[in-house]
Design an enzyme around this catalytic site. Structure first.
Site, PDB file in Angstrom:
ATOM      1  N   GLU A 158      84.393  63.120   6.642  1.00 34.77           N
ATOM      2  CA  GLU A 158      84.875  63.815   5.447  1.00 34.77           C
ATOM      3  C   GLU A 158      86.184  64.548   5.735  1.00 34.77           C
ATOM      4  O   GLU A 158      86.373  65.712   5.374  1.00 34.77           O
ATOM      5  CB  GLU A 158      83.807  64.767   4.903  1.00 34.77           C
ATOM      6  CG  GLU A 158      82.584  64.039   4.369  1.00 34.77           C
ATOM      7  CD  GLU A 158      81.615  64.947   3.625  1.00 34.77           C
ATOM      8  OE1 GLU A 158      81.110  64.523   2.574  1.00 34.77           O
ATOM      9  OE2 GLU A 158      81.373  66.075   4.092  1.00 34.77           O
ATOM     10  N   GLU A 234      76.655  58.622   2.286  1.00 37.56           N
ATOM     11  CA  GLU A 234      75.786  59.803   2.282  1.00 37.56           C
ATOM     12  C   GLU A 234      75.262  59.971   0.861  1.00 37.56           C
ATOM     13  O   GLU A 234      75.925  60.576   0.028  1.00 37.56           O
ATOM     14  CB  GLU A 234      76.508  61.074   2.734  1.00 37.56           C
ATOM     15  CG  GLU A 234      76.652  61.229   4.219  1.00 37.56           C
ATOM     16  CD  GLU A 234      77.107  62.630   4.620  1.00 37.56           C
ATOM     17  OE1 GLU A 234      76.953  63.569   3.804  1.00 37.56           O
ATOM     18  OE2 GLU A 234      77.616  62.779   5.742  1.00 37.56           O
TER      19      GLU A 234
END
Length: 610
Positions: A158, A234
């Site tokens: 991320e 995710e």
């Protein structure tokens, strides 16, 4: 040998379209004796892949001391995934977030002077290169094109939410490829234009992280990646908890509906988490988005497999959805059985703060402290050769200055003589909680979570602050911040100096407690007890009647407990227990109202949001 590639519209397994149905399962959050069980149950839900982060600070808590054995044996974990007939995805970071202390970065790393985290800064790049090479020594021979089962490796984590240093990402790719990683490389970001742009590089496959509005998020992902398979790497099927909050859950039906949308769109998925596990020991992190919130010991996460590995409503709801898009096994996991419930009387062995002073003289165990009958030190839980010797400092050093990786440091200094009965003590900042005494008498506490930096104290001659580090922030730009007393300590506006500082290793205190004579002490004390089992079994240790501290069974560090909740039980993995005699040790910071270790039949993770 096999092959795994990025196609025009699909992942290609041996040249044929393939959908990844994966679940996150962190080997470092599960006792290694239970890895196979959790992997198998993930397959029974219908998954074909297991994903794991790699926690750098679990493997190298001390610089240069790399450990890939026991609970850190990533290779053995990947081999168990392969033995179950499943593929693996590896996400080595080096930053992982994951509500794990310091986002997976070692404290020694983030304390290096001048280091530039998560960017193309020479000191950081040199250290992470060594780290990644060690990880890839394990991963490279287990890739699918080497006869293994690893099909994807992720670059950073991320990153678009943190920075946009393309040279840094390119260096990670270079190190990864140079270390022999040949499978496709991916990135992950929340699907916003800015994050997808900043966190990616040409040649890396983009994936998304989200838990709702699947159609919208997949559309955004497709705008930034016109070809290739869509993947939510995710899929947030639950959430984490923090001390003083509530236990977070998400309705199984809502999560199943979002999963249906993902699979109907043809996307691949990785559940975050399929099994959350536990932040054993001192591994839980903290969030800080305006307020410091330390993460609980339980990482149950509201996942399809709960903290003890039992299927939840979400397991069955997800299995039902998956069955409409892929074959699922006929076999199903057994239903959860109640854990043994019983009480264990505890005996106090004194204020362990005093023990630190005694042991600092260099005694392995203070003279006369014979191990009493029934309290043999467990295998693998050695009595420490010594506690840290107190040292003098002009100003209070941080945990990082001391190179201290455990949870406690005691700061002491003399108070100036004064006829005043009351004074105002003020600290620049406490990270993260301080228990304060004057002349050995408790006078209060300061909590970072509550924004407390000062309190009135009585007059006296000696001031003591026991500072507890409660988890390092795992997200954003507070990574690597120092712990301890930060800034000056003032008494009525005048800075205090000449500090005696004693680092305290919690595991050493617990080992000492097994050998110390009984004293019947309450309040801040170490307590111990023994119990027998007919068979090794999962247990749930109820901490409701205790204040705040740390618990151990047979020398295994279960983690933290705290009266603020929401968590009220600590999970004890069955492989930690044994037939016949077992030991339990509690290191209490405040006051254990009831000197009893109560084991209950089921977990109690606290009230949920209405």
């Amino acid at each position: 040998m096999g092959s795994f590639e990025i196609g025009e519209a699909d992942f290609l397994l041996d040249g044929r379209p393939h959908r990844i149905l994966s679940g996150a399962l962190h080997y470092f959050r599960v006792h290694p004796g239970q890895w196979a069980d959790r992997i198998r149950k993930a397959r029974l839900m219908g998954l074909n892949t297991i994903e794991t982060y790699v926690a750098w600070n679990a493997h190298e808590p001390v610089r240069g001391e790399w450990d890939a054995t026991g609970g850190n044996d990533l290779g053995a974990f990947l081999d168990l995934v392969a033995a179950e007939g499943m593929h693996a995805i590896v996400r080595p970071g080096p930053y992982i977030c994951a509500e794990w202390t310091n986002g997976g970065l070692p404290a020694w790393l983030t304390a290096l002077p001048g280091i530039g985290l998560r960017r193309s800064e020479p000191v950081y790049l040199a250290e992470l290169t060594t780290y990644l090479r060690r990880v890839y020594e394990i991963v490279a021979p287990r890739q699918i094109d080497h006869g293994g089962n690893v099909v994807l490796v992720q670059i950073e984590n991320e990153y678009g939410a943190y920075g946009s240093d393309k040279e840094y990402l390119a260096e990670l790719v270079r190190v990864t490829r140079a270390a022999g990683i040949t499978v496709p490389l991916t990135t992950i970001d929340q699907p916003t234009p800015q994050m997808l742009r900043d966190g990616s590089l040409p040649g890396l496959h983009l994936t998304g992280s989200f838990g709702s509005r699947a159609d919208e998020r997949l559309a955004t992902l497709r705008e930034h990646q016109p070809t290739g398979p869509l993947m939510c790497a995710e899929f947030w099927d639950g959430w984490f908890d923090w001390w003083g909050g509530v236990h977070h859950t998400t309705p199984a039906a809502d999560s199943a509906r979002e999963l249906e949308a993902l699979l109907a769109a043809g996307a691949s998925v990785n559940f975050y988490m399929v099994h959350g596990g536990t932040n054993f020991g001192l591994t839980s992190g903290a969030n800080h988005k305006g307020r410091y919130l330390p993460i609980t010991t339980s990482y149950d996460y509201g996942a399809p497999l709960d903290e003890a590995g039992n299927p939840t409503d979400k397991f069955w709801a997800f299995r039902d959805v998956i069955s409409r898009y892929a074959d699922v096994p006929d076999e199903v996991p057994d239903a959860a059985a109640p854990a043994p419930a019983f009480d264990v009387p505890l005996e106090g062995v004194g204020d362990w703060i005093d023990a630190v002073g005694v042991a600092a003289s260099g005694c392995a165990v203070p003279s006369g402290f014979a191990v009493p009958s029934g309290f043999a030190v467990p295998s693998g839980f050695a009595v420490p050769p010594s506690f840290a010797v107190p040292s003098g400092f002009a100003v209070p050093p941080s945990f990082d200055d001391l190179g201290h990786v455990s949870a406690l440091v005691r700061y002491e200094t003399s108070l100036p003589s004064s006829e005043a009965r009351r004074h105002r003590l003020q600290v620049g900042e406490v990270r993260d909680r301080a228990w304060i005494e004057v002349d050995g008498v408790a006078v209060g506490a300061l909590s970072r979570t509550h924004g407390e930096r000062s309190l009135p104290i009585p007059g006296g001659s000696r001031l003591s602050l026991l500072v507890e580090e409660r988890g390092r922030v795992n997200y954003d730009h507070r990574l690597g911040e120092p712990k301890g007393l930060i800034g000056p300590v003032l008494l009525d506006g005048v800075e205090l100096a000449d500090w005696t500082v004693t680092p305290i290793d919690v595991e050493h205190v617990a080992a000492w407690a097994l050998a110390a004579p009984a004293s019947g002490a309450v309040g801040r004390a170490a307590l111990r007890g023994t119990f027998a089992l007919d068979a090794a079994s999962d247990l749930f240790l109820d901490t409701s009647d205790w204040g705040s501290g740390f618990a151990f069974v047979n020398g295994f560090f279960l983690g933290r407990y705290d009266r603020t909740g929401p968590q009220r039980t600590l999970y004890v993995p069955a492989p930690v227990t044994r037939v016949a005699e077992n030991s339990v040790v509690v290191v209490e910071l405040a006051d254990a109202a009831t000197p009893v270790a109560r084991f209950v039949s089921a977990p109690a993770l606290g009230p949920t949001e209405e």
